[in-house]
Scaffold this motif. Structure first.
Motif, PDB file in Angstrom:
ATOM      1  N   MET A   1       0.819  -1.210   0.000  1.00  0.00           N
ATOM      2  CA  MET A   1       0.000   0.000   0.000  1.00  0.00           C
ATOM      3  C   MET A   1       0.856   1.264   0.000  1.00  0.00           C
ATOM      4  O   MET A   1       0.378   2.362  -0.251  1.00  0.00           O
ATOM      5  N   ALA A   2       2.157   1.094   0.282  1.00  0.00           N
ATOM      6  CA  ALA A   2       3.027   2.262   0.423  1.00  0.00           C
ATOM      7  C   ALA A   2       3.039   3.119  -0.842  1.00  0.00           C
ATOM      8  O   ALA A   2       3.100   4.339  -0.766  1.00  0.00           O
ATOM      9  N   ASP A   3       3.017   2.472  -2.026  1.00  0.00           N
ATOM     10  CA  ASP A   3       3.095   3.227  -3.277  1.00  0.00           C
ATOM     11  C   ASP A   3       1.756   3.314  -4.002  1.00  0.00           C
ATOM     12  O   ASP A   3       1.560   4.202  -4.839  1.00  0.00           O
ATOM     13  N   ALA A   4       0.840   2.393  -3.698  1.00  0.00           N
ATOM     14  CA  ALA A   4      -0.432   2.359  -4.406  1.00  0.00           C
ATOM     15  C   ALA A   4      -1.348   3.463  -3.899  1.00  0.00           C
ATOM     16  O   ALA A   4      -1.167   4.002  -2.810  1.00  0.00           O
ATOM     17  N   LEU A   5      -2.353   3.805  -4.702  1.00  0.00           N
ATOM     18  CA  LEU A   5      -3.360   4.756  -4.268  1.00  0.00           C
ATOM     19  C   LEU A   5      -4.123   4.184  -3.072  1.00  0.00           C
ATOM     20  O   LEU A   5      -4.424   2.988  -3.036  1.00  0.00           O
ATOM     21  N   LEU A   6      -4.413   5.025  -2.116  1.00  0.00           N
ATOM     22  CA  LEU A   6      -5.234   4.629  -0.980  1.00  0.00           C
ATOM     23  C   LEU A   6      -6.690   4.819  -1.380  1.00  0.00           C
ATOM     24  O   LEU A   6      -7.122   5.928  -1.701  1.00  0.00           O
ATOM     25  N   ARG A   7      -7.464   3.752  -1.352  1.00  0.00           N
ATOM     26  CA  ARG A   7      -8.863   3.785  -1.786  1.00  0.00           C
ATOM     27  C   ARG A   7      -9.743   4.124  -0.582  1.00  0.00           C
ATOM     28  O   ARG A   7      -9.864   3.334   0.356  1.00  0.00           O
ATOM     29  N   VAL A   8     -10.347   5.316  -0.624  1.00  0.00           N
ATOM     30  CA  VAL A   8     -11.070   5.857   0.533  1.00  0.00           C
ATOM     31  C   VAL A   8     -12.520   6.139   0.178  1.00  0.00           C
ATOM     32  O   VAL A   8     -12.826   6.654  -0.905  1.00  0.00           O
ATOM     33  N   GLY A   9     -13.428   5.817   1.110  1.00  0.00           N
ATOM     34  CA  GLY A   9     -14.834   6.154   0.957  1.00  0.00           C
ATOM     35  C   GLY A   9     -15.237   7.199   1.978  1.00  0.00           C
ATOM     36  O   GLY A   9     -14.672   7.275   3.071  1.00  0.00           O
ATOM     37  N   LEU A  10     -16.226   8.016   1.632  1.00  0.00           N
ATOM     38  CA  LEU A  10     -16.706   9.079   2.511  1.00  0.00           C
ATOM     39  C   LEU A  10     -18.163   8.821   2.884  1.00  0.00           C
ATOM     40  O   LEU A  10     -19.024   8.683   2.011  1.00  0.00           O
ATOM     41  N   VAL A  23     -11.394  18.105   0.149  1.00  0.00           N
ATOM     42  CA  VAL A  23      -9.977  17.797   0.374  1.00  0.00           C
ATOM     43  C   VAL A  23      -9.623  16.413  -0.152  1.00  0.00           C
ATOM     44  O   VAL A  23      -8.594  16.229  -0.810  1.00  0.00           O
ATOM     45  N   LEU A  24     -10.472  15.424   0.119  1.00  0.00           N
ATOM     46  CA  LEU A  24     -10.187  14.063  -0.342  1.00  0.00           C
ATOM     47  C   LEU A  24     -10.096  13.990  -1.859  1.00  0.00           C
ATOM     48  O   LEU A  24      -9.277  13.236  -2.408  1.00  0.00           O
ATOM     49  N   SER A  25     -10.937  14.763  -2.550  1.00  0.00           N
ATOM     50  CA  SER A  25     -10.975  14.696  -4.010  1.00  0.00           C
ATOM     51  C   SER A  25      -9.722  15.285  -4.653  1.00  0.00           C
ATOM     52  O   SER A  25      -9.461  15.048  -5.836  1.00  0.00           O
ATOM     53  N   MET A  26      -8.945  16.043  -3.872  1.00  0.00           N
ATOM     54  CA  MET A  26      -7.716  16.611  -4.437  1.00  0.00           C
ATOM     55  C   MET A  26      -6.459  16.100  -3.744  1.00  0.00           C
ATOM     56  O   MET A  26      -5.351  16.497  -4.100  1.00  0.00           O
ATOM     57  N   LEU A  27      -6.617  15.185  -2.783  1.00  0.00           N
ATOM     58  CA  LEU A  27      -5.477  14.728  -1.988  1.00  0.00           C
ATOM     59  C   LEU A  27      -4.606  13.765  -2.785  1.00  0.00           C
ATOM     60  O   LEU A  27      -5.090  12.771  -3.334  1.00  0.00           O
ATOM     61  N   LYS A  28      -3.324  14.061  -2.815  1.00  0.00           N
ATOM     62  CA  LYS A  28      -2.377  13.227  -3.546  1.00  0.00           C
ATOM     63  C   LYS A  28      -2.288  11.838  -2.920  1.00  0.00           C
ATOM     64  O   LYS A  28      -2.221  11.695  -1.705  1.00  0.00           O
ATOM     65  N   GLY A  29      -2.302  10.826  -3.754  1.00  0.00           N
ATOM     66  CA  GLY A  29      -2.175   9.452  -3.272  1.00  0.00           C
ATOM     67  C   GLY A  29      -3.473   8.833  -2.805  1.00  0.00           C
ATOM     68  O   GLY A  29      -3.473   7.730  -2.257  1.00  0.00           O
ATOM     69  N   GLY A  64     -11.978  -4.003  -1.709  1.00  0.00           N
ATOM     70  CA  GLY A  64     -10.725  -3.313  -2.008  1.00  0.00           C
ATOM     71  C   GLY A  64     -10.637  -1.922  -1.424  1.00  0.00           C
ATOM     72  O   GLY A  64      -9.620  -1.239  -1.581  1.00  0.00           O
ATOM     73  N   THR A  65     -11.692  -1.453  -0.746  1.00  0.00           N
ATOM     74  CA  THR A  65     -11.632  -0.157  -0.072  1.00  0.00           C
ATOM     75  C   THR A  65     -10.656  -0.251   1.095  1.00  0.00           C
ATOM     76  O   THR A  65     -10.708  -1.192   1.892  1.00  0.00           O
ATOM     77  N   ASP A  66      -9.745   0.713   1.197  1.00  0.00           N
ATOM     78  CA  ASP A  66      -8.714   0.684   2.233  1.00  0.00           C
ATOM     79  C   ASP A  66      -9.118   1.428   3.508  1.00  0.00           C
ATOM     80  O   ASP A  66      -8.666   1.084   4.603  1.00  0.00           O
ATOM     81  N   ALA A  67      -9.952   2.456   3.368  1.00  0.00           N
ATOM     82  CA  ALA A  67     -10.264   3.309   4.517  1.00  0.00           C
ATOM     83  C   ALA A  67     -11.580   4.026   4.278  1.00  0.00           C
ATOM     84  O   ALA A  67     -12.017   4.196   3.142  1.00  0.00           O
ATOM     85  N   VAL A  68     -12.203   4.467   5.379  1.00  0.00           N
ATOM     86  CA  VAL A  68     -13.397   5.294   5.266  1.00  0.00           C
ATOM     87  C   VAL A  68     -13.269   6.497   6.184  1.00  0.00           C
ATOM     88  O   VAL A  68     -12.586   6.461   7.209  1.00  0.00           O
ATOM     89  N   VAL A 285      -3.950   9.512   6.094  1.00  0.00           N
ATOM     90  CA  VAL A 285      -3.421   8.711   4.983  1.00  0.00           C
ATOM     91  C   VAL A 285      -2.094   8.068   5.381  1.00  0.00           C
ATOM     92  O   VAL A 285      -1.852   6.879   5.130  1.00  0.00           O
ATOM     93  N   ALA A 286      -1.223   8.846   6.022  1.00  0.00           N
ATOM     94  CA  ALA A 286       0.070   8.316   6.460  1.00  0.00           C
ATOM     95  C   ALA A 286      -0.111   7.188   7.467  1.00  0.00           C
ATOM     96  O   ALA A 286       0.600   6.176   7.429  1.00  0.00           O
ATOM     97  N   SER A 287      -1.095   7.349   8.382  1.00  0.00           N
ATOM     98  CA  SER A 287      -1.312   6.309   9.395  1.00  0.00           C
ATOM     99  C   SER A 287      -1.844   5.026   8.759  1.00  0.00           C
ATOM    100  O   SER A 287      -1.561   3.923   9.233  1.00  0.00           O
ATOM    101  N   CYS A 288      -2.608   5.164   7.676  1.00  0.00           N
ATOM    102  CA  CYS A 288      -3.104   3.986   6.955  1.00  0.00           C
ATOM    103  C   CYS A 288      -1.957   3.222   6.306  1.00  0.00           C
ATOM    104  O   CYS A 288      -1.998   1.995   6.183  1.00  0.00           O
ATOM    105  N   ARG A 289      -0.939   3.948   5.898  1.00  0.00           N
ATOM    106  CA  ARG A 289       0.187   3.331   5.198  1.00  0.00           C
ATOM    107  C   ARG A 289       1.247   2.777   6.152  1.00  0.00           C
ATOM    108  O   ARG A 289       1.750   1.677   5.951  1.00  0.00           O
ATOM    109  N   THR A 290       1.583   3.557   7.180  1.00  0.00           N
ATOM    110  CA  THR A 290       2.730   3.188   8.029  1.00  0.00           C
ATOM    111  C   THR A 290       2.401   3.121   9.514  1.00  0.00           C
ATOM    112  O   THR A 290       3.274   2.841  10.325  1.00  0.00           O
ATOM    113  N   GLY A 291       1.155   3.407   9.879  1.00  0.00           N
ATOM    114  CA  GLY A 291       0.774   3.387  11.285  1.00  0.00           C
ATOM    115  C   GLY A 291       0.734   4.790  11.867  1.00  0.00           C
ATOM    116  O   GLY A 291       1.420   5.694  11.390  1.00  0.00           O
TER     117      GLY A 291
END
Length: 318
Positions: A1-10, A23-29, A64-68, A285-291
């Motif tokens: 997940m470190a390099d892949a897009l984080l798939r987020v739902g709102l 913000v989510l719609s323009m957030l990098k990664g 495949g959703t990573d976070a909400v 987003v960072a916490s989803c990737r690395t804690g």
């Protein structure tokens, strides 16, 4: 997940949800993979505008959703977390963690058991003025007390929580974040229509520091102030204008044959321009990737703030 897009739902497209959507719609990664709202028409409008699927039940969260991100009314937070946790391990929930202390305790235990990574939306931690203030206080000789003032008119959209869990909880979290755990709480307030609209609390912390916290939604006056009394300085922090002024110990000088001259040394601190919500979601987003980091408000921070809220509410309602 470190390099892949984080798939987020709102989940939730009210006023705060719309801010998260922007913000989510323009957030990098980040790839926004669905939106949801109890008002299906609202969800459909967002879906059409962004080309993102709208779902009407959380059981339909795409595989495949990573976070909400949960921005629903406070009373629904606990149930939203439980349902979302059936599909993802990373959850951002707007403050407070839950509607009551009992619910917060149950949901905290649930998240510990399921090893869910939760970030609670204490956005003031990510206010650049607060982050600069913390850096200043970390260098202070000794902190004696920090005063927090937060006032705002009653919002028509906030009908399910009182001023303690609506406004004061931000400064309760900051008090614990800056001064550490509290060992004693004294509070009083004003109750209108069985709802607390004004509250003032004094927290004595385990390290001997004090936090004085006042919150009001009685008048239209909007204030966001933090004032820190330290042995070697006094710090004024204005959160709305993002201004910090340090007043250091006065210097006393004397020229032979002349009276004493007393002068204060003031210093204005430059605060970098930065949107707090952007920084907050970047941290998620960072916490989803690395804690999560130590400064990221997780489920324990959410529970600790609710415990203080509960004690203040009980003291006011006696």
């Amino acid at each position: 997940m470190a390099d892949a897009l984080l798939r987020v739902g709102l989940i939730g497209l009210g006023k705060m949800g719309q801010n998260h959507l922007r913000v989510l719609s323009m957030l990098k990664g980040v790839e926004l993979v669905f939106v949801a709202d109890s008002d299906h028409a609202t969800a459909q409008r967002a879906s059409t505008s962004l080309g993102v699927p709208a779902i009407h039940e959380l059981s339909a969260i795409p595989a495949g959703t990573d976070a909400v991100v949960i921005c629903t009314p406070t009373v629904t937070h606990a149930e939203m977390i439980r349902q979302a946790a059936e599909h993802v391990n990373n959850i951002f929930v707007e403050k407070p963690l839950a509607g009551t202390l009992d619910e917060a305790q149950l949901i905290a235990a649930f998240c510990r058991t399921r090893k869910i990574n939760i970030q609670v939306g204490f956005i003031e931690r990510f206010n650049p003025a607060v982050q600069e203030l913390k850096a200043i206080l970390d260098r202070a000789q000794q902190i004696v007390s920090i005063d927090f003032t937060r006032t705002n008119k009653l919002s028509a959209r906030i009908t399910d929580v009182d001023v303690v869990t609506d406004l004061m909880i931000h400064d309760i979290d900051l008090a614990l974040h800056l001064n550490g755990p509290a060992r004693d709480i004294v509070a009083h307030g004003y109750v209108r229509d069985k709802m607390i609209d004004f509250a003032s609390a004094l927290l004595t912390h385990e390290n001997g520091r004090f936090s004085r916290i006042q919150a009001s939604r009685i008048t239209d006056k909007k204030k966001r102030l933090i004032e820190a009394t330290c042995i070697d300085m006094f710090v004024d922090c204005e959160l709305l204008r993002k201004e910090i002024i340090i007043t250091r110990q006065s210097e006393i000088t004397q020229v032979e044959g002349q009276p004493y001259t007393i002068s204060a040394i003031q210093e204005a601190i430059e605060v970098r321009p930065q949107e707090a919500l952007l920084t907050e979601l970047q941290a998620f987003v960072a916490s989803c990737r690395t804690g999560p980091t130590l400064d990221t408000p997780g489920v324990e921070a959410g529970l600790a703030a609710m415990e203080i809220c509960d004690q203040i509410q009980k003291a006011v309602m006696v």
